[in-house]
Design a protein around this motif. Sequence first.
Motif, PDB file in Angstrom:
ATOM      1  N   LYS A  27       0.832  -1.211   0.000  1.00 26.18           N
ATOM      2  CA  LYS A  27       0.000   0.000   0.000  1.00 26.18           C
ATOM      3  C   LYS A  27       0.866   1.259   0.000  1.00 26.18           C
ATOM      4  O   LYS A  27       0.540   2.242  -0.656  1.00 26.18           O
ATOM      5  CB  LYS A  27      -0.948   0.005   1.196  1.00 26.18           C
ATOM      6  N   ALA A  30       2.258   1.643  -3.495  1.00 23.20           N
ATOM      7  CA  ALA A  30       1.169   2.048  -4.385  1.00 23.20           C
ATOM      8  C   ALA A  30       0.805   3.514  -4.175  1.00 23.20           C
ATOM      9  O   ALA A  30       0.505   4.229  -5.134  1.00 23.20           O
ATOM     10  CB  ALA A  30      -0.049   1.160  -4.158  1.00 23.20           C
ATOM     11  N   LYS A  31       0.855   3.991  -2.946  1.00 28.35           N
ATOM     12  CA  LYS A  31       0.563   5.394  -2.659  1.00 28.35           C
ATOM     13  C   LYS A  31       1.570   6.299  -3.367  1.00 28.35           C
ATOM     14  O   LYS A  31       1.219   7.347  -3.889  1.00 28.35           O
ATOM     15  CB  LYS A  31       0.594   5.638  -1.153  1.00 28.35           C
ATOM     16  N   GLY A  34       0.973   5.658  -7.394  1.00 26.11           N
ATOM     17  CA  GLY A  34      -0.377   5.842  -7.953  1.00 26.11           C
ATOM     18  C   GLY A  34      -0.820   4.590  -8.683  1.00 26.11           C
ATOM     19  O   GLY A  34      -0.778   3.500  -8.142  1.00 26.11           O
ATOM     20  N   THR A  35      -1.196   4.744  -9.940  1.00 24.67           N
ATOM     21  CA  THR A  35      -1.714   3.600 -10.704  1.00 24.67           C
ATOM     22  C   THR A  35      -0.616   2.790 -11.389  1.00 24.67           C
ATOM     23  O   THR A  35      -0.912   1.814 -12.065  1.00 24.67           O
ATOM     24  CB  THR A  35      -2.709   4.091 -11.784  1.00 24.67           C
ATOM     25  N   GLN A  36       0.634   3.204 -11.212  1.00 25.50           N
ATOM     26  CA  GLN A  36       1.754   2.489 -11.848  1.00 25.50           C
ATOM     27  C   GLN A  36       1.914   1.107 -11.207  1.00 25.50           C
ATOM     28  O   GLN A  36       1.885   0.965  -9.992  1.00 25.50           O
ATOM     29  CB  GLN A  36       3.054   3.279 -11.676  1.00 25.50           C
ATOM     30  N   ALA A  37       2.106   0.098 -12.034  1.00 19.04           N
ATOM     31  CA  ALA A  37       2.210  -1.281 -11.551  1.00 19.04           C
ATOM     32  C   ALA A  37       3.618  -1.586 -11.021  1.00 19.04           C
ATOM     33  O   ALA A  37       4.604  -1.019 -11.484  1.00 19.04           O
ATOM     34  CB  ALA A  37       1.857  -2.250 -12.667  1.00 19.04           C
ATOM     35  N   LYS A  64       6.838  -0.010 -15.226  1.00 19.81           N
ATOM     36  CA  LYS A  64       6.964   1.019 -16.256  1.00 19.81           C
ATOM     37  C   LYS A  64       8.155   1.927 -15.993  1.00 19.81           C
ATOM     38  O   LYS A  64       8.558   2.152 -14.853  1.00 19.81           O
ATOM     39  CB  LYS A  64       5.694   1.866 -16.317  1.00 19.81           C
ATOM     40  N   SER A  67       7.612   4.809 -13.578  1.00 21.70           N
ATOM     41  CA  SER A  67       7.741   4.422 -12.168  1.00 21.70           C
ATOM     42  C   SER A  67       9.202   4.462 -11.735  1.00 21.70           C
ATOM     43  O   SER A  67       9.524   4.913 -10.637  1.00 21.70           O
ATOM     44  CB  SER A  67       7.193   3.014 -11.941  1.00 21.70           C
TER      45      SER A  67
END
Length: 131
Positions: A27, A30-31, A34-37, A64, A67
């Motif tokens: 988490k 991810a924060k 953002g939406t980057q894997a 990506k 990222s």
Amino acid sequence: MEGMRISSKEFRISNVSKKILQDTIEKAIAKMLGTQAFHIKKSGIKESTIDKANLVNIYFTAIKQESCKILKDTWSICIDNVRYRLTPAYFAPGDLEKRKAFRGEFFGFDPDHNTEKVMEVLQAHDPRHTF
């Protein structure tokens, strides 16, 4: 590195408490992205050389290139209100020493302030890490 092959898309979070759940770590990443894997390797949780009983190093891969750019420009990550050092996985101790040239010291913080609060207060100075 530590028995794993490392690419330029892989990063390390150093000396994380073993008590912190992997979900909490995911988490926090991810924060930041953002939406980057991204993904944490199954073999990407290694005991820390500093304290094998209580700390681990977390290795994860950014999918990506965007990222990777974000992560290379970020020197720490907040997990459970504690800042942990974030580096490219290929960093050697000498690379960390070079970062010390950019260190500043600030006084007057309340002992009750955690490192996340310090980062918030110093936002105008664009800090990369606090300890």
